[in-house]
Design a protein around this motif. Structure first.
Motif, PDB file in Angstrom:
ATOM      1  N   LYS A  80     -10.663   2.412  10.219  1.00 56.56           N
ATOM      2  CA  LYS A  80     -11.624   1.346  10.508  1.00 56.56           C
ATOM      3  C   LYS A  80     -11.251   0.715  11.847  1.00 56.56           C
ATOM      4  N   THR A  81     -12.276   0.245  12.568  1.00 58.72           N
ATOM      5  CA  THR A  81     -12.005  -0.466  13.815  1.00 58.72           C
ATOM      6  C   THR A  81     -12.081  -1.969  13.556  1.00 58.72           C
ATOM      7  N   VAL A  82     -11.247  -2.705  14.281  1.00 55.94           N
ATOM      8  CA  VAL A  82     -11.186  -4.169  14.174  1.00 55.94           C
ATOM      9  C   VAL A  82     -11.157  -4.733  15.585  1.00 55.94           C
ATOM     10  N   GLN A  83     -11.981  -5.728  15.831  1.00 57.59           N
ATOM     11  CA  GLN A  83     -11.986  -6.417  17.123  1.00 57.59           C
ATOM     12  C   GLN A  83     -11.084  -7.647  17.007  1.00 57.59           C
ATOM     13  N   LEU A  84     -10.094  -7.707  17.863  1.00 56.72           N
ATOM     14  CA  LEU A  84      -9.161  -8.833  17.810  1.00 56.72           C
ATOM     15  C   LEU A  84      -8.762  -9.202  19.232  1.00 56.72           C
ATOM     16  N   ASN A  85      -9.157 -10.478  19.628  1.00 52.69           N
ATOM     17  CA  ASN A  85      -8.835 -10.961  20.980  1.00 52.69           C
ATOM     18  C   ASN A  85      -9.318  -9.981  22.035  1.00 52.69           C
ATOM     19  N   ALA A  86     -10.570  -9.546  21.892  1.00 53.28           N
ATOM     20  CA  ALA A  86     -11.212  -8.659  22.873  1.00 53.28           C
ATOM     21  C   ALA A  86     -10.545  -7.291  22.948  1.00 53.28           C
ATOM     22  N   GLU A  87      -9.784  -6.965  21.958  1.00 58.69           N
ATOM     23  CA  GLU A  87      -9.118  -5.664  21.932  1.00 58.69           C
ATOM     24  C   GLU A  87      -9.589  -4.919  20.686  1.00 58.69           C
ATOM     25  N   THR A  88      -9.940  -3.638  20.851  1.00 60.90           N
ATOM     26  CA  THR A  88     -10.363  -2.836  19.707  1.00 60.90           C
ATOM     27  C   THR A  88      -9.139  -2.157  19.108  1.00 60.90           C
ATOM     28  N   LEU A  89      -8.913  -2.465  17.832  1.00 66.53           N
ATOM     29  CA  LEU A  89      -7.786  -1.877  17.115  1.00 66.53           C
ATOM     30  C   LEU A  89      -8.312  -0.939  16.028  1.00 66.53           C
ATOM     31  N   ILE A  90      -7.511   0.054  15.707  1.00 66.92           N
ATOM     32  CA  ILE A  90      -7.840   0.983  14.627  1.00 66.92           C
ATOM     33  C   ILE A  90      -6.802   0.819  13.534  1.00 66.92           C
ATOM     34  N   VAL A  91      -7.294   0.500  12.335  1.00 68.67           N
ATOM     35  CA  VAL A  91      -6.410   0.449  11.176  1.00 68.67           C
ATOM     36  C   VAL A  91      -6.675   1.702  10.358  1.00 68.67           C
ATOM     37  N   SER A  92      -5.658   2.583  10.277  1.00 69.51           N
ATOM     38  CA  SER A  92      -5.848   3.869   9.588  1.00 69.51           C
ATOM     39  C   SER A  92      -4.902   3.992   8.413  1.00 69.51           C
ATOM     40  N   SER A  93      -5.460   4.563   7.360  1.00 68.45           N
ATOM     41  CA  SER A  93      -4.664   4.871   6.171  1.00 68.45           C
ATOM     42  C   SER A  93      -4.474   6.383   6.134  1.00 68.45           C
ATOM     43  N   THR A  94      -3.226   6.824   6.116  1.00 70.31           N
ATOM     44  CA  THR A  94      -2.910   8.243   6.169  1.00 70.31           C
ATOM     45  C   THR A  94      -2.261   8.662   4.860  1.00 70.31           C
ATOM     46  N   VAL A 127       0.858  -1.207   0.000  1.00 70.03           N
ATOM     47  CA  VAL A 127       0.000   0.000   0.000  1.00 70.03           C
ATOM     48  C   VAL A 127       0.888   1.250   0.000  1.00 70.03           C
ATOM     49  N   SER A 128       0.579   2.183  -0.901  1.00 71.40           N
ATOM     50  CA  SER A 128       1.413   3.401  -1.019  1.00 71.40           C
ATOM     51  C   SER A 128       1.119   4.424   0.068  1.00 71.40           C
ATOM     52  N   ASP A 129      -0.081   4.368   0.645  1.00 71.16           N
ATOM     53  CA  ASP A 129      -0.393   5.264   1.750  1.00 71.16           C
ATOM     54  C   ASP A 129       0.221   4.723   3.030  1.00 71.16           C
ATOM     55  N   SER A 130       0.428   5.602   4.007  1.00 73.20           N
ATOM     56  CA  SER A 130       0.967   5.191   5.301  1.00 73.20           C
ATOM     57  C   SER A 130      -0.124   4.474   6.073  1.00 73.20           C
ATOM     58  N   LEU A 131       0.186   3.251   6.536  1.00 75.05           N
ATOM     59  CA  LEU A 131      -0.773   2.462   7.320  1.00 75.05           C
ATOM     60  C   LEU A 131      -0.317   2.368   8.761  1.00 75.05           C
ATOM     61  N   PHE A 132      -1.290   2.570   9.661  1.00 73.44           N
ATOM     62  CA  PHE A 132      -1.015   2.463  11.088  1.00 73.44           C
ATOM     63  C   PHE A 132      -2.018   1.479  11.690  1.00 73.44           C
ATOM     64  N   VAL A 133      -1.529   0.627  12.599  1.00 72.72           N
ATOM     65  CA  VAL A 133      -2.412  -0.185  13.432  1.00 72.72           C
ATOM     66  C   VAL A 133      -2.257   0.345  14.852  1.00 72.72           C
ATOM     67  N   VAL A 134      -3.366   0.842  15.415  1.00 71.94           N
ATOM     68  CA  VAL A 134      -3.313   1.563  16.706  1.00 71.94           C
ATOM     69  C   VAL A 134      -4.291   0.915  17.663  1.00 71.94           C
ATOM     70  N   ARG A 135      -3.883   0.758  18.890  1.00 70.63           N
ATOM     71  CA  ARG A 135      -4.776   0.251  19.926  1.00 70.63           C
ATOM     72  C   ARG A 135      -5.661   1.402  20.388  1.00 70.63           C
ATOM     73  N   GLN A 136      -6.988   1.209  20.361  1.00 69.70           N
ATOM     74  CA  GLN A 136      -7.904   2.330  20.599  1.00 69.70           C
ATOM     75  C   GLN A 136      -7.821   2.865  22.021  1.00 69.70           C
ATOM     76  N   ARG A 137      -7.698   1.973  22.961  1.00 69.93           N
ATOM     77  CA  ARG A 137      -7.838   2.442  24.358  1.00 69.93           C
ATOM     78  C   ARG A 137      -6.721   3.396  24.783  1.00 69.93           C
ATOM     79  N   ASP A 138      -5.539   3.286  24.210  1.00 70.42           N
ATOM     80  CA  ASP A 138      -4.463   4.190  24.626  1.00 70.42           C
ATOM     81  C   ASP A 138      -3.706   4.809  23.445  1.00 70.42           C
TER      82      ASP A 138
END
Length: 784
Positions: free
Chosen positions: A105-119, A27-38
């Motif tokens: 976008k938000t993703v639920q993984l192992n009871a953790e909410t993650l945010i996958v963002s394209s910047t 992907v040419s855009d910058s991708l981040f996977v971020v934990r929502q809670r912190d």
């Protein structure tokens, strides 16, 4: 938790993981996977590493707010995820900020909410959008600055744009015309038909066409217009119609007026009494009017242009002066220079001219020529020189007169001090009634002589225009008491009653010209006593008008009445004129007292009035305005303190033997201890050996005078000398400014010679009351 791959990669099959990682990297855009809670960054792709400048390992130690220029907004967005954020600002590792567009976008993984963002870095897009806006703004700004109506329409002649001058010409707002057609704008059919035909021919020709014609306006006036219509081809293949129109009615009128003006200017140029010229920067006349030629001694402009090859060397007496003018005009680029110059007349004589010259520049910023005006100032300069010489002579004469009057005041008052002082000393020795009567006559004659001297000095100040209102704080009753005491003995000697009455609502603490008030009252009361043989002389003080509670000022009325000889009606006006006397043969005096009093009353804000009945007496009255002063009221409380309750140690510095003896005798009779010296140096030496309560310091003494001695005591005292010892000036000078000059030198008070014992005692009481007299609680000038 340390993340080494995509979220929960341990739970993914290796093949899926590989596909994920391949896609993640591609992907040419910058991708981040971020934990929502912190907001912790769990993974980034290579595009993010390249875009932001951080290594992947550095990213995994960071939070999403660490790359944001707006951390608060980023934290809020993390907790409430939006799918698309159109504009945010992020910061690279090197600190540079850039705009981004974020899709999340938000993703639920192992009871953790993650945010996958394209910047996506939208710097270029934003630059293009900004450039487009700037281009549109520049276009609008440019079109609005065109000093003529301009417009753009589509092929159906519907208005797409009009500039500001168009709106000013037609009235209304821009929005009122956009989308409307030419049929709506041109109310006059002749105008519409002309415009439509012009537009048709321009579009057919494919280039701008010009048309000039007279068109009537809606108000019926006829205007001359030049109109240009031109085709516009857009990038998408559309054709638009542009137009601009110039109202040349004024230009036509201006051209006609210019011809008339040129004729008038030529007439002015030829007939002006001022020299008008035009020259090259190098110094040759290009044009000169007859006045210029005449001023320089030439018979005609043509002769001056022909004969003068170099203005600097042939006309200027000092060629460097022209060089300096040229530098100011051509190098410093001043708009014009106005100055006086000296030039040579053709005959060789020297003239003084006033010149006003300015440069005219060409389109490349080079000087084309210089033009200006010259006026012959030779005669005026001569007259001004003579006037300055006359003024200097008059000022010198006036200074000499002032110095002479000051000297005469000193020379006359010094022996008068001895006469009056010794009379007081003699009268305190309880002489026989006959001797007492003789002494009283001597005192009366001496005081009359002092009045004459004072009148002459005051009249001289009035002539010189040096009568000024002097503001100082004073206590009204404290001012009136010594004033009446000064005249009481003269009234007693004549068997008269001298009384005063001050209304209860008259305030005590005032701010104003106390010295002028005292002098007016002394003059009026002295005259009343002089012209009254029996009965009473009275002073009444009342409110002239009610004052508002918080007005801050009061207007008082002073009335001096007597039961004397009165004044004939035909003399009521002349008595206020200088040297005007009621009966010069019967009463001594200069005839200046009432004239001076009238001037002083005017300074006090009033007018001196008189009512009189021959044989029954006179009544002089005037109003005076004063300010009420809080600090003066505080001084009033201090003034109510006790009198001198102990002998004072007084140092007298006086060079005149008789004046010194008078001071010693009067002070000792008052119970004080006195040491007398003859000059300022001895005074300083005495102060260094012994402490004194105060010093009576004569101003004019040989050697070290009183002023210089006071400055040394105040600013450079020798060992043992108290720099704060109170010093009272003794002076026989009574000219304007003397008191201020003495106080500025550091003296605490001022006692003019000859000093009355009552005034002397009042000054001693005032200065010694606290040991250091406050300048803010000044008593009125004791000089009359």
């Amino acid at each position: 938790m340390h993340v080494v791959g995509p979220p929960d990669v341990s739970c993914l099959h290796s093949e899926s993981e590989a596909r994920y990682r391949t896609l993640f990297r591609a992907v040419s855009d910058s991708l981040f996977v971020v934990r929502q809670r912190d907001g912790r960054i769990l993974d980034v792709n290579e595009a993010a590493v390249a875009q932001y400048g951080y290594s992947r390992e550095e990213f995994l130690e960071m939070h999403n707010v660490d790359v944001s220029v707006e951390p608060v907004m980023t934290t809020e967005a993390t907790l409430s995820v939006r799918e698309r954020i159109p504009l945010r600002y992020h910061r690279r590792k090197d600190g540079t900020a850039f705009p981004v567009e974020i899709t999340a976008k938000t993703v639920q993984l192992n009871a953790e909410t993650l945010i996958v963002s394209s910047t996506r870095d939208i710097s270029e897009r934003q630059r293009m959008e900004d450039a487009l806006r700037d281009s549109e703004q520049r276009f609008h700004a440019f079109m609005d600055t065109i000093p003529a109506p301009a417009w753009i329409t589509d092929e159906q002649h519907r208005y797409l744009y009009i500039n500001k001058p168009t709106m000013e010409q037609m009235g209304g707002r821009r929005e009122d015309y956009l989308g409307r057609s030419a049929w709506d704008v041109f109310p006059i059919e002749e105008q519409l038909n002309s415009y439509m035909e012009h537009a048709r021919r321009a579009m057919q020709a494919g280039h701008p066409l010009r048309e000039e014609a007279d068109y009537p306006l809606t108000d019926g006036s006829l205007r001359r217009w030049v109109r240009y219509i031109f085709p516009i081809h857009t990038a998408d293949g559309h054709r638009l119609i542009g137009g601009v129109a110039f109202d040349i009615s004024e230009r036509k009128r201006t051209e006609d007026a210019l011809r008339t003006s040129e004729e008038k200017l030529r007439s002015i140029f030829e007939n002006s009494s001022l020299g008008i010229f035009r020259s090259t920067p190098q110094g040759r006349f290009l044009e000169a009017n007859p006045a210029t030629a005449s001023i320089l001694g030439y018979s005609s402009p043509e002769e001056s242009i022909r004969e003068v090859k170099d203005i600097g060397s042939q006309v200027y007496v000092n060629p460097e002066q022209r060089d300096a003018i040229m530098r100011m005009l051509l190098e410093e680029r001043r708009q014009h220079v106005t100055t006086e110059i000296q030039v040579r007349h053709k005959s060789g004589s020297i003239l003084t001219l006033r010149i006003n010259m300015h440069p005219v520049w060409d389109e490349n910023g080079r000087p084309r020529y210089l033009e200006g005006f010259v006026e012959d100032m030779t005669e005026r300069v001569r007259m001004e020189r003579e006037l300055r010489a006359a003024k200097s002579a008059a000022e010198a004469a006036n200074l000499a007169k002032s110095e002479f009057l000051a000297t005469m005041s000193h020379e006359i008052r010094t022996p008068m001090n001895g006469i009056l002082g010794m009379v007081e000393v003699a009268m305190r020795q309880e002489p026989s009634p006959a001797v007492t009567q003789s002494l009283r006559l001597v005192r009366q004659s001496a005081r009359a002589l002092l009045d004459i001297i004072g009148d002459i000095l005051d009249f001289s100040r009035i002539e010189a225009g040096k009568m000024e209102r002097k503001e100082q704080r004073f206590l009204l009753r404290e001012l009136l008491r010594p004033t009446l005491d000064l005249l009481a003995q003269t009234a007693v000697d004549k068997g008269l009653r001298l009384s005063k009455h001050i209304a209860r609502d008259v305030p005590e603490a005032l701010l104003g010209d106390a010295a002028s008030l005292r002098q007016v009252l002394v003059n009026l009361l002295g005259n009343a006593i002089k012209f009254t043989h029996e009965g009473e002389v009275a002073l009444d003080v009342d409110l002239a008008e009610p004052s508002a509670k918080d007005s801050g000022y009061v207007r008082l009325r002073f009335t001096v009445s007597d039961s004397g000889i009165g004044i004939p009606e035909d003399k009521l006006q002349t008595i206020f004129e200088p040297f005007g006397q009621l009966d010069g043969a019967s009463y001594a005096g200069t005839g200046l007292g009432l004239s001076i009093s009238a001037k002083l009353v005017a300074l006090l804000g009033g007018r001196l009035e008189v009512r009189s009945t021959p044989g029954k007496g006179s009544r002089f009255s005037f109003d005076a305005e004063f300010s009420l002063d809080k600090e003066a009221r505080e001084c009033a409380q201090e003034e109510r303190g006790p009198k001198i309750d102990r002998p004072l140690r007084i140092l007298v510095a006086e060079d005149n033997a008789i004046s010194r003896l008078v001071a010693e005798e009067l002070l000792r009779n008052m119970g004080h201890q006195v040491l007398a010296v003859i000059d300022g140096r001895q005074a300083i030496e005495a102060l260094s050996r012994k402490r004194f309560d105060l010093v009576l310091m004569d101003v004019r003494m040989p050697g070290l005078d009183g002023l210089e001695a006071t400055r040394i005591i105040r600013h450079a005292p020798p060992p043992g000398v108290d720099p704060k010892v109170p010093i009272v000036a003794l002076t026989a000078q009574a000219m304007a400014g003397d008191r201020e000059r003495l106080l500025e030198a550091g003296m605490n008070d001022y006692l003019p010679k000859p000093f009355d014992p009552v005034v002397l005692e009042a000054v001693l009481e005032r200065v010694s009351r606290t040991g250091r007299k406050k300048q803010d609680c000044q008593a009125p000038d004791p000089a009359v």
